[in-house]
Each structure stands twice: as structure tokens, then as C-alpha cells.
Write a protein that holds these residues in place. Structure first.
Motif, PDB file in Angstrom:
ATOM      1  N   LEU A   1       0.920  -1.207   0.046  1.00 24.01           N
ATOM      2  CA  LEU A   1       0.124  -0.034  -0.092  1.00 24.01           C
ATOM      3  C   LEU A   1       0.721   1.323  -0.113  1.00 24.01           C
ATOM      4  N   MET A   2       2.026   1.217   0.879  1.00 24.42           N
ATOM      5  CA  MET A   2       2.939   2.341   0.566  1.00 24.42           C
ATOM      6  C   MET A   2       3.737   2.354  -0.695  1.00 24.42           C
ATOM      7  N   ARG A   3       3.408   1.625  -1.682  1.00 23.04           N
ATOM      8  CA  ARG A   3       4.197   1.629  -2.996  1.00 23.04           C
ATOM      9  C   ARG A   3       5.677   1.421  -2.787  1.00 23.04           C
ATOM     10  N   VAL A   4       5.989   0.603  -1.965  1.00 22.90           N
ATOM     11  CA  VAL A   4       7.500   0.548  -1.626  1.00 22.90           C
ATOM     12  C   VAL A   4       8.023  -0.962  -2.442  1.00 22.90           C
ATOM     13  N   VAL A   5       7.204  -1.923  -2.138  1.00 23.11           N
ATOM     14  CA  VAL A   5       7.586  -3.261  -2.489  1.00 23.11           C
ATOM     15  C   VAL A   5       6.497  -3.943  -2.538  1.00 23.11           C
ATOM     16  N   GLU A   6       6.317  -4.954  -3.822  1.00 23.12           N
ATOM     17  CA  GLU A   6       5.332  -5.841  -3.953  1.00 23.12           C
ATOM     18  C   GLU A   6       5.871  -7.343  -3.984  1.00 23.12           C
ATOM     19  N   VAL A   7       5.542  -8.086  -2.839  1.00 28.15           N
ATOM     20  CA  VAL A   7       6.145  -9.330  -2.739  1.00 28.15           C
ATOM     21  C   VAL A   7       4.869 -10.277  -2.859  1.00 28.15           C
ATOM     22  N   GLY A   8       5.309 -11.454  -3.960  1.00 30.01           N
ATOM     23  CA  GLY A   8       4.116 -12.193  -4.050  1.00 30.01           C
ATOM     24  C   GLY A   8       4.320 -12.977  -5.525  1.00 30.01           C
ATOM     25  N   GLY A   9       3.716 -14.118  -5.492  1.00 33.87           N
ATOM     26  CA  GLY A   9       4.055 -15.168  -6.977  1.00 33.87           C
ATOM     27  C   GLY A   9       5.396 -15.419  -6.900  1.00 33.87           C
ATOM     28  N   LYS A  10       6.093 -15.633  -5.889  1.00 29.84           N
ATOM     29  CA  LYS A  10       7.480 -15.819  -5.948  1.00 29.84           C
ATOM     30  C   LYS A  10       8.367 -14.877  -6.500  1.00 29.84           C
ATOM     31  N   ARG A  11       8.035 -13.757  -6.342  1.00 32.28           N
ATOM     32  CA  ARG A  11       8.770 -12.585  -6.881  1.00 32.28           C
ATOM     33  C   ARG A  11       8.693 -11.348  -5.950  1.00 32.28           C
ATOM     34  N   VAL A  12       9.712 -10.683  -6.002  1.00 30.01           N
ATOM     35  CA  VAL A  12       9.970  -9.470  -5.194  1.00 30.01           C
ATOM     36  C   VAL A  12       9.944  -8.346  -6.309  1.00 30.01           C
ATOM     37  N   ASP A  13       9.135  -7.473  -6.245  1.00 27.94           N
ATOM     38  CA  ASP A  13       9.311  -6.253  -7.171  1.00 27.94           C
ATOM     39  C   ASP A  13       9.360  -4.974  -6.358  1.00 27.94           C
ATOM     40  N   ILE A  14      10.344  -4.237  -6.480  1.00 28.00           N
ATOM     41  CA  ILE A  14      10.783  -3.141  -5.757  1.00 28.00           C
ATOM     42  C   ILE A  14      10.308  -2.044  -6.664  1.00 28.00           C
ATOM     43  N   LEU A  15       9.379  -1.315  -5.941  1.00 19.07           N
ATOM     44  CA  LEU A  15       8.796  -0.077  -6.486  1.00 19.07           C
ATOM     45  C   LEU A  15       9.456   1.206  -6.181  1.00 19.07           C
TER      46      LEU A  15
END
Lengths: 255, 255
Positions: B220-234
Motif C-alpha cells: 500500500l505504501m508502494r514500496v515493494v510488492e512481494v508475491g508470486g515467488k517474486r519481489v518487485d521493488i517499487l
DNA sequence: ATCAAATAATAATATTTGTTAATCACGAAG
DNA sequence: CTTCGTGATTAACAAATATTATTATTTGAT
């Protein structure tokens, strides 16, 4: 200093005997050391100095050119957070050499400080290097001691990561008991420990208030009494049971 | 396995090139390695096997006669408590050798397991010993890598000992990002991470539910999304800020 | 011996985190 | 395509621990 000499007496070691040198005592546990090796190790403590409590021996950011050998007292590694809280990551007890390897490092990213007053010696890196090349048994013992140190750090991760407050404190008290006993600074009945409750809190990741609560609980349970710079163990088995303490991590078996 | 080859493609390393060997890539960071040394190191991965996720590579109590080299995937060291909870004490990423020294030990007091599926090679102790005696630069690099590992364990004590839940998780994500980037398995945008939220919980000393809460907050802070065996750094800067992340502990400076 | 400062003890309250349980999403196996 | 199992998500509630504040006690200095 009164305390220090008193302690020497209580553990029954005559000053001047080789076994009074804690590093010899500690390393001999990893395999026999020749008299010459014992003498050389004991010699490391020759220029030891008395250092009062709460003093940095090495500070974060410095580039140390010598290791620190603790002969008496309790020191620690620690780091501060920006928020001001401190985390202690290791204790340095008599016989502990800090650090065999950080001379490879550039700047130190943590500090080393005394907790109570200590007797410590500085060991220049060249001396240490000469020692290990000349005496393979010493080198081996130091390597094993370092392994034990690594195991200990992992155990600390376990401790703060997945044990409750009373378990953490109990575990710490067990570890200190075992390590101090190995170098003659503790008996079955207990040991001197010049720490504040805040120090224990900074070690276990608890607040000082909660450490106080836990210590009271342990006292009421008649397991251990902590206070007056002293740990009196009333029921060691119970303490170890609470902590799920398994001492094996402190003494890597010889392959 | 599809994932693994896909990853190789995404990091832009052609199979067959020396740099695809993560241990070379990792150790080269500690100082130049001669082509021969690089070749020998790369050769360690020769007999590598694919291992599925959640499988023990070394079990508590065993006496290992070879080290484990991770080439792809994520493995870990862990221990169980009698209560059933698990504490992960270290991650093993591509290029990590586990363990340079435990061949000195008797029984292992923790286990090593894959988290996601991995490509791993066994390195017999004699091979390792021969390598370090024959190639001093390699020995030195391995020693420095080990120092980094020790620093990392101390950092983990800091993490679970004195950081809040969101700080702990953020710090872990930062560390993994940095370590994976060093061996070519992460970009600025993120990385693949085959862990469950329970794994993250067992690492950070939190409950799986609370890890979920923290991850939602970070999303929600749009910092990082972790899920689906993947870390997406925003927002890497924000992530590092939350974690108070200082990468220096991962790369001991050369003296 | 007295005073000041540090440490310890305790209580009241707030916050964080854990636990339980229910539902949802999704990939693997048939 | 369906089913099943694992992991993710969320909510409600409970427990552990932190925070703040106050008072005692000890320790160290003069």
C-alpha cells in the motif's frame, strides 16, 4: 579490582600458574597444547591493562591493527541504531580473543566495549600471525574457537528470533554460566556478572522493564537470582529446562 | 526448471561464459582472480544436481564430508525448536559455499535445506583443501566471504533483536536484493524469490500472519510488492530507508 | 557521613504482535 | 475440467511486551 582478585581466590587458582591464563584454559579444551605453546599463549596477556567499565575498546569505523584479548571481566560487541537503541551481538569473556580475523577488514562496523571493568591485552596482528604459523596446534584451536563463536552467534539469532522473554534471558544466563565455567570464573552455584538490566535488555532484544519482570519471575520460581552484579543459580536443571539449553554449540566436537 | 532457465536469460548471461558461475562472480569481488583460478572455481559446479524445494541437503546431527555449493535457487540453514517453530539463521544464495569450515566439526547442530528448487554441487573437503593451498587468492577470497557471512549473522541478530516487524522484513528484502544483485540474479526492479510467507516469518521471528500484514502495508505504501515467488521493488530508496539498510556489512573492505 | 547519580522495582497503560479461524486464489494431479 | 491441497488474505480476539511514570535502592563521589 578487589572483586577481581577475590574471584581469582574463589575459583581456586593460584596466581602465577599457567592455568590462570584463561586463553590457555579455553584453547586447551580443543586439544592438547605443548608447554611451549601454553607459555606463548600465556605471554599474550603480558602487557595487559586494567580498563574500567563502559569504555570502548574499539569503535565503529576504526581500522584496528591489533586484536583484543580479554583476561578478566566482561566485554561485548555492540551497535547502535539511529533511534538510539543498542544491540549487543556478542559477549567477550576471559580467554576470548576479539578478533582473529577482523584485521582483514577495513573499517569496523560495530564497536567493542567493556561492560564491567576488565583486564585486557592488545595483540598486534603480526604477533597473532606469527603464532599461528609457528604453532599449528594453536592455529587449530583458534580456528575451532572461532567456529564456536559463529555457532554462538547463530544461537543468538535463535534466541531473539524464536524464544519468549523468559526463555531468552534464561538461555543467556545458561550460556554465560557454561562459558565462564570453562575458564574457571563460575561454579555450579553461580558467577559474578557486572551487567545492568539494561545491558541484558540490549542483549536479548527486550526492554529493561521486561527484563526486570522476567528476573523477578525467575527469582520467585527459585530458579536463579540475578542482582548485585552476581548470578546465583538455585536450580540449574530448571534454568536449562526453561531455556532449552543445549551446550553443544559452545564446544565444536573434534572431527 | 523452466524458471531457472528463464532467469538465466533475464540476467543476460550466456550459458557457458565464466561469469555465469556465481561463485566466480562472487569471489572476484574480493580481488582479482587469475583465469586459471576462475576456471578451477567454475569447475566446482561441474557435478551439480537439481534439487527440488523443501529438501534437506544436510541434516542436524550428520557429519558432513563435503561442503555444499549453491549455483541457483535459495537454500537456508535452520533449526527447529522442540515446540515445532523453525528459525532460519542464514540464506544460501547462488555462489555461496556452505560451509568452508564445518568439516572440522563433528555432528552438525543445524540443518541445511533448499527453499525453492536449487542447483547445488557437493564439494569434497579434500577438493576444498587442495584449492585453498594451491591458490592463495582463492583462499583469501573465501576467507573474506566467510567474514561477510559472519557480519551477516551479526546483522541478523540486530534485525530480530531491535527492529520492528516492518523494519525486519524490509531489511531482509534489502539484503537479499543486494546479495542477489552481486551474482547477477537481481536487477534494480526486483528479483525472483521462491519463499512462502511462512519462510519469511521463520527468518524474521514473526508470525506468518504478521508478515502478511507487513507485506500488505509495504504494498500500500508502494514500496515493494512481494508475491508470486517474486519481489518487485517499487521504491528502493524508501525500502532501504525503512530498513536503515547499510550494505557495507555484505562487503568487507580489503585492508 | 552525606549527597547525587545510576540502577532497580513496580504499576498503569498503550502498542505490537501472536493466535485462531474462516475464506479466497491458484497451481498440480487426476 | 474438476478436485484437492497449499499458500495468501483478512478479521476478531488474545497475549506478550513496550512505554511512561513513580518510587526505592544501591553505588559512587565528595
Amino acid at each position: 579490582m578487589t572483586t577481581l582478585t577475590t574471584n581469582l581466590a574463589t575459583v581456586g587458582i593460584s596466581p602465577g600458574g599457567h592455568l590462570m591464563h584463561p586463553i590457555v584454559r579455553k584453547l586447551a579444551a580443543y586439544g592438547p597444547l605443548a608447554p611451549e605453546e601454553q607459555a606463548v599463549l600465556a605471554g599474550l596477556g603480558a602487557g595487559a591493562q586494567l580498563v574500567e567499565g563502559r569504555l570502548d575498546l574499539l569503535s565503529e569505523g576504526c581500522v584496528p591493527d591489533s586484536a583484543v584479548l580479554v583476561l578478566e571481566g566482561v566485554a561485548c560487541r555492540y551497535r547502535h541504531r539511529r533511534t538510539g537503541t543498542r544491540q549487543i551481538t556478542a559477549y567477550l569473556l576471559p580467554g576470548d580473543l576479539c578478533d582473529l580475523d577482523f584485521v582483514h577488514l577495513g573499517r569496523l562496523n560495530h564497536s567493542v566495549a567493556t561492560l564491567g571493568s576488565c583486564r585486557v591485552a592488545r595483540v598486534p596482528r603480526e604477533v597473532l600471525a606469527g603464532l599461528t604459523t609457528q604453532y599449528p596446534a594453536v592455529a587449530r584451536a583458534l580456528r575451532l574457537a572461532k567456529l564456536a563463536e559463529e555457532e554462538t552467534t547463530r544461537e543468538w539469532v535463535m534466541n531473539v528470533g524464536c524464544r519468549s522473554a523468559i526463555e531468552r534471558v534464561s538461555h543467556l544466563l545458561c550460556e554465560l554460566h557454561e562459558r565462564l565455567r570453562a575458564v574457571g570464573w563460575a561454579t555450579k552455584a553461580g558467577y559474578d556478572l557486572p551487567l545492568t538490566q539494561q545491558d541484558l535488555a540490549d542483549t536479548t532484544g527486550l526492554s529493561n522493564v521486561h527484563v526486570n519482570r522476567v528476573l523477578r519471575q525467575l527469582r520467585l520460581m527459585r530458579v536463579v537470582e540475578v542482582g548485585g552484579k552476581r548470578v546465583d543459580i538455585l536450580n540449574l536443571a530448571a534454568l536449562q529446562e526453561i531455556a532449552e539449553f543445549q551446550a553443544d554449540y559452545l564446544r565444536p566436537a573434534v572431527a
